[in-house]
Structures are given as structure tokens and as C-alpha cells.
Design a protein around this motif. Sequence first.
Motif, PDB file in Angstrom:
ATOM      1  N   LEU A 163       0.897  -1.215   0.040  1.00 13.10           N
ATOM      2  CA  LEU A 163       0.158  -0.149   0.055  1.00 13.10           C
ATOM      3  C   LEU A 163       0.941   1.193  -0.031  1.00 13.10           C
ATOM      4  N   GLN A 164       0.406   2.375  -0.717  1.00 12.31           N
ATOM      5  CA  GLN A 164       1.074   3.635  -0.500  1.00 12.31           C
ATOM      6  C   GLN A 164       0.251   4.611  -0.099  1.00 12.31           C
ATOM      7  N   LEU A 165       0.700   5.468   0.826  1.00 14.14           N
ATOM      8  CA  LEU A 165       0.003   6.666   1.193  1.00 14.14           C
ATOM      9  C   LEU A 165       0.373   7.716   0.111  1.00 14.14           C
ATOM     10  N   GLN A 166      -0.564   8.446  -0.372  1.00 14.27           N
ATOM     11  CA  GLN A 166      -0.013   9.520  -1.505  1.00 14.27           C
ATOM     12  C   GLN A 166      -1.010  10.744  -0.980  1.00 14.27           C
ATOM     13  N   GLY A 198       3.739  17.068  -2.680  1.00 17.07           N
ATOM     14  CA  GLY A 198       4.775  16.461  -1.376  1.00 17.07           C
ATOM     15  C   GLY A 198       3.633  16.420  -0.318  1.00 17.07           C
ATOM     16  N   ILE A 199       4.312  15.347   0.620  1.00 17.45           N
ATOM     17  CA  ILE A 199       3.654  15.113   1.913  1.00 17.45           C
ATOM     18  C   ILE A 199       4.361  15.978   2.903  1.00 17.45           C
ATOM     19  N   ALA A 200       3.945  16.843   3.543  1.00 17.43           N
ATOM     20  CA  ALA A 200       4.689  17.465   4.621  1.00 17.43           C
ATOM     21  C   ALA A 200       4.839  16.834   5.732  1.00 17.43           C
ATOM     22  N   THR A 249       6.643  11.962  -1.945  1.00 22.66           N
ATOM     23  CA  THR A 249       5.437  11.866  -2.671  1.00 22.66           C
ATOM     24  C   THR A 249       4.807  10.687  -2.088  1.00 22.66           C
ATOM     25  N   ALA A 250       5.361   9.748  -1.649  1.00 27.47           N
ATOM     26  CA  ALA A 250       4.580   8.362  -1.256  1.00 27.47           C
ATOM     27  C   ALA A 250       5.248   7.901   0.375  1.00 27.47           C
ATOM     28  N   ILE A 251       4.142   7.389   0.918  1.00 23.40           N
ATOM     29  CA  ILE A 251       4.706   6.515   2.120  1.00 23.40           C
ATOM     30  C   ILE A 251       4.456   5.075   1.841  1.00 23.40           C
ATOM     31  N   VAL A 252       5.397   4.276   1.784  1.00 25.78           N
ATOM     32  CA  VAL A 252       5.372   2.874   1.270  1.00 25.78           C
ATOM     33  C   VAL A 252       5.141   1.982   2.364  1.00 25.78           C
ATOM     34  N   LEU A 253       4.176   1.086   2.510  1.00 24.16           N
ATOM     35  CA  LEU A 253       3.793   0.266   3.382  1.00 24.16           C
ATOM     36  C   LEU A 253       3.900  -1.071   3.030  1.00 24.16           C
ATOM     37  N   VAL A 313      -5.037   6.360  -0.171  1.00 26.20           N
ATOM     38  CA  VAL A 313      -4.518   4.997  -0.100  1.00 26.20           C
ATOM     39  C   VAL A 313      -4.591   4.160  -1.410  1.00 26.20           C
ATOM     40  N   HIS A 314      -3.356   3.612  -2.056  1.00 19.76           N
ATOM     41  CA  HIS A 314      -3.526   2.908  -2.939  1.00 19.76           C
ATOM     42  C   HIS A 314      -2.664   1.567  -2.786  1.00 19.76           C
TER      43      HIS A 314
END
Lengths: 233, 464
Positions: free
Chosen positions: B57-60, B76-78, B273-277, B307-308
Motif C-alpha cells: 500500500l502507498q499513502l499519497q 508532496g507530503i509535509a 510523494t509516497a509513504i510505502v507500506l 491509499v493505493h
Amino acid sequence: MSSVTLKKVSKHYRLGSVDVPALSGIDLDIRPQRFTVLSGPSGSGKTTLLNLIGCIDRPDSGELLVAGENVLALGDNALSDFRARHIGFIFQNFNLIPVLNAFENIEYPLRLTGVAPAERKRRVDELLAAVGLADRARNLPGQLSGGQRQRVAIARALATNPALVMADEPTANLDSHTGAAILELMRNLQRERRMSFVFSSHDPNVLAMADDAVFIRDGHITGIEQRTPELAA
Amino acid sequence: MNAFSLALRNLLRNRRRSLTTLLAMIIGASAILLFGGYSRNIDLGLETGFVRGSGHLQLQHRDYFLYGTGNPAAYGIAGYSRIVTELQRDPVLAPMLNVVTPSLSIGGIAGNFNAGVSRTVFGSGVDVAGQNTLYQWNDYGFPGVGKTSPLTGSSADAAVIGTGVARVLQLCAPLQVKNCPAAQTSTQDAAQGTAAPDDIAALSAQEAGQGEPQSATRIELLAANAHGAPNVAGLNVIKAEAMGVKEYDDMAVLLHLEKAQQLIYGKEDPKVTAIVLQLKHTSQMPAARARLAELLTGPLQGFDLEVHDFATLNPQYGQITGMFAAILGFIAILIGGIVLFTVSNTMSMAVVERTVEIGTLRAMGLRRVGIRRLFVCEGLLLGALGAVLGALVALALAWLINHAGLTWLPPGNVEPVPLTVRVWGEPAMIIKTALGLMLVATLSAWWPARRAARLDIVDALRHV
Ligand SMILES: Nc1ncnc2c1ncn2[C@@H]1O[C@H](COP(=O)(O)OP(=O)(O)OP(=O)(O)O)[C@@H](O)[C@H]1O
Ligand SMILES: [Mg+2]
């Protein structure tokens, strides 16, 4: 009371557009506990009549009572159950189930009527002894002679103690010696067990043994001989 | 002597015919299972590849997936490190998590100004430790684990590029890329542009510090910063790596997250740009998504995230698995049809042969349903035998194939991988195939059985 009663029974076959009358206006009472023989020339309608009495065929018209039951009113399942309980069959070609051994062939009608295993074993053993095949219980039909097969078939027909045993020329496929022995056996069993046997036969020896003889020609009854007196009720 | 032992005896009565029918079913069942095992292996292989590359999953940032690649800086995710910490601490999510790692995607132009060439590239700034943890995921026991990111242990300005990028930037020789033909047309323009334009060189020098020797594998990555102004990062390419898919191979530049952040955000607050889970198991995805949905409307509400999953991020996953599923379905229908005709032919012949027997049983008082049961049981038994033997044959063949040392090149892969069929360990597939075969065999026995049950008793007895 009669074992079987036929009133104005007729049956014809259709061959293409031609009607072949096989039986016309048959009135007949078959007495219980007798050895009845249907006699007549080839094509006279013996097998047809036997099939009607055995409840595996239906007439075009007329009435038919078997063991007091109006069998023409029964549906297919009820009629099947009726046959399983009340009628035994012996065939010219023995018609044993080839994958079942002698014991299992005789046992089969008892399974159909829901007899418990212990009772089944008791009855089959008794019948095997009665037809002289106690030592052939595990043999498949293919491992038996013609005479032995017909003995198994007789035992099978008697297994459920049916009111009526039907046999269409049961000795026609046996040599005369074996045939005579089989006849003797059937005659004795019929007397002992007080069943009604109905045979068809060309064989004068069979006719000679009969309590009752029914003569058929061209689908008509031409004569009935009752050679033994009425049984006391 | 119940219905099944009777059915078995009748099947043994005509051994050759029963064996031929069985053989057809065994071949059919094992063909379905082997192809099923092969395509299952492909599905799991793809899944493993994508989960290793981009997590489960990625949080974008909202809409980044649809519009963001045009202007990554704007999406961007601050404060992403707070989110990462929050996720790692979450009592529901934490037990499922394998790793949470941020990444920053950049669009830009990479230039080798020594050779006077440049091209548009797609840069990914990654956290090397997180990336290495991602690579270790191997829930399906594929061979060849233990690969680490080529950026491991490299200096802050290190980069890894696709071989396609290396080719265009004429870096094949210093990076020792194989199968990299030099361009035939000598580029006059390149000869003229011997050095970087002054302004870019100035920017780059300012970035890298003065007076450093220009290495043979140095490139400049030019990108628009968060305010839309151009910025340049000098990168030292340490490796060119084949990326499988050509489009990606021709564009990929991998660099350290901090370096990418400097390029885009300079001294400002860095973003990603993404938080990878990555989860421990793919089966946990629904639970993890559900929890993320709660967090996004709760503690993480202000971040405006979405979430993707890996299937959405990598559409080819669905395309390839869908294609194999379609082929498998087609094969199964084909084989089902063949089995249907084979069994019904066998049963029809049995009915004809046993007509007198049917008449006899009916005369003795067996109901129609009893006759039907007799033949349906035979069909069912044939199906069951075919299914069991077919599964055993498939398992044996699968073992042979898996130990034969065959290799193949799956779509999107760079190196051949061992050809594996997964039959053992796929009980659901085996059971489905077996049940399907038994169903088809039973159905094909149904019509002959029905015909047998409807025979006229007198006609059947007269049959010669
Ligand atoms: N299925 C059938 N279709 C057409 N005609 C039939 C059929 N069965 C019997 N018949 C005709 O009905 C008549 C009576 O036949 P049936 O078989 O009852 O004679 P049978 O007395 O048993 O003869 P046999 O002594 O030769 O066995 C014959 O004319 C026969 O041709
Ligand atoms: Mg006859």
C-alpha cells in the motif's frame, strides 16, 4: 380368492401403422398356491399375458387384480415397490446380475425390500441350500453352469416369499435333463412354500406337471383345465 | 454392496473402456493443474516483484496518483516522518507491518554534459535501509532473495540509472554495461556542446562545492524545485541496472532520498510523494486498508492523503493475471467439454450393453431413480478416480518440471528465472479442479442414466 384376476383384458402392439393384436378380451382367474401353465403355439400371446400378470406391462383395456390389488391404478414407483414385495421373476436367459455373486444375486431383492442384514443372510443361506448350491455362494454367474444359474435365479425369485412367481419358458435354454431337474425343483419349492407359480411353456413335460393349464391361441383363451380340487380355505 | 461398490464392479467389468475414459480425465485434470500451477506461479511472482518494489500500500497526497506526476513538488507530503511514526506505533497496524518507508518521485532531465547528451528521466529518491527491507519480502518462497539496493553503502550523491539511460547518456563504457551498442550517427551537436551551459554548470558547481574533479560517470539532474525554479543536482552514477520494462529502463534514476529532497525542496521542510507500506502478508491488505481509512479520517485527517494498493499502482499486475486467468478458464472449459463427451459416450455404451440387466432390475422392483443412481454413481466414481489420479500425476509432473532446471523470462523480468509450477501447496486449486471434474463426469452420466431409467421394462428385457 384368486391370486390374479383378469377381466376383458386386451393388448395390442403397434408396428408402424399396423396394429398387431396380442391379447383380446382375456377373462382369467389364477388360483392361489397353484402351478399354472400358460400353453400355446409360438406367437399366441403367452409372454404378453405373463408380462401383464407380472406387472411389467400394462394392458390397453380391461381390469387386472394381482393379490387383491388393482395394480392398474398404481403409479410407476408404487408398482415397482409392489413387484419387489409380491412378484418373483424367473427368466429364460436367467438374467443374473453378472457383477454379483450367487449369494448377492439372491440377496438383491431382499435389499430392495429393506430386509435387515442378519435376516438376509439367514434367508439366502436357506435358499442356497434349498436349490443345492450352498457351496457356490461366492461364485459369479460366469463361473456357474446354465443349470446352476437357473437355480440361483429360482432362489432369487423366491427370496422375498412373493405371492406370485412368474417364469417365461424357464427351461428353454437348458438341455432336457437339466430342464427336467429344474422343473422338479420348482414344482417341489412351489408345493413346500405354497406359492403361486405361473409359467409359459411349449414343453409337454411342463404341462404335465401343472395344477392348472390355460390354453391360448391367437390372443384368445381356448380352454382352462383345473386338475386339482379347490383348496380348503 | 452399496451403490458405489456396485458402480466400481461395473467399471471393472469393462476395464479397457474405463481405463481409456480415466486416461482422458487424468490428462485433462493434470493439464489444468499444471497450467494452473504455472499461472499461479506467475501471479505470485508478479505480486512478489511489485510488493518488493512498491510495497502493498502507498499513502499519497490526494490526486497525486492522477495528476501528480506532472508536478510532483506540488503534491508532496509535509511532515511525513510524523505519519511514518504514527503508522509504526499504531496498535492495529504495527503487527501487520513489515516496513514503512518514504519515497520521493521527481521528473527531470539528466545530462552528461561531458558528452553533450541529456534526456528526460524519472527519478526516485529512496531510503536505502527501507528499500532493503522491502527487497527481503518473500512470502511465497521464491528463490533469489537477499538482493540489496545497489545504493547500499554509497555516498550521498550516488545514483543508479537504468541501462537505457546509460545508453543515451553514453555511459555504457565507464559503467561496463553489456549489449550497449554505441550510436552509429556521430552527433555533430554533441561535439559542439563539449561542456555544460554556463548557467547549469554554475548551479551545479554551487551545489557540489567547488573544485571537485569531474568523474567519468558524473551526471547532472535538472528539475523544477518546489517553487517552479530550475535546480540541479550533481550525481555520481555508481551502477547501471536493467529495469526489465524498456520504458522504465530508459528513464529510471535512483538516488538517495535526502539528495532528491535537496534538489526539490532545498533548505525548506523536506517532503515525500509516497509513504510505502509493506505488510507481512498480502492477505492482510483489507484489514490494513480498513485501519488506514480509520486513521486518515482520524489522527491523520489534516494530511489529505489517499491509499493505493500495488495492483492500482501497477496496472500490468491485473492485466497479466487477468490474461492468465482467461487462458486457464479457456483451457478448463475445453477440457471440461472433452471430459463431458468422453464420459457420456462411455456411459451411453454401458447403458446399451446393460439394457437387459436394466429390465431385470426394474422387473425385480428397482425404481427408476435406482437405475439412475446406478449410472450416475458410475460417472461420479469415474470423475473421482480421474480427479485423484489426475492430481497425483500433476504433482509428479510438477515435481519433475521443478527439478528439471528449466528457466524462462517472465514479462518485465531482466534475468531468466527457474520455471516453476505450483501444484503442491495449492490445495484450493486442486480441490476446485477435482470437484469440477467430478461435477462434469456426474453431469455427463446424467443423461445416459436418465435414458436408462426411462426404458420400457418389456422392451429392455427383449433387447438382444
Ligand atoms: N414388442 C412387440 N412389438 C410388436 N409385436 C409384438 C411385440 N411383442 C409381441 N408381439 C406380437 O404379439 C404377439 C404375441 O407375442 P408373444 O411374445 O406374447 O407370443 P408368445 O406366445 O410368447 O410366443 P413364443 O412362444 O414364441 O414366445 C405376436 O404376434 C408377436 O409378434
Ligand atoms: Mg414368449
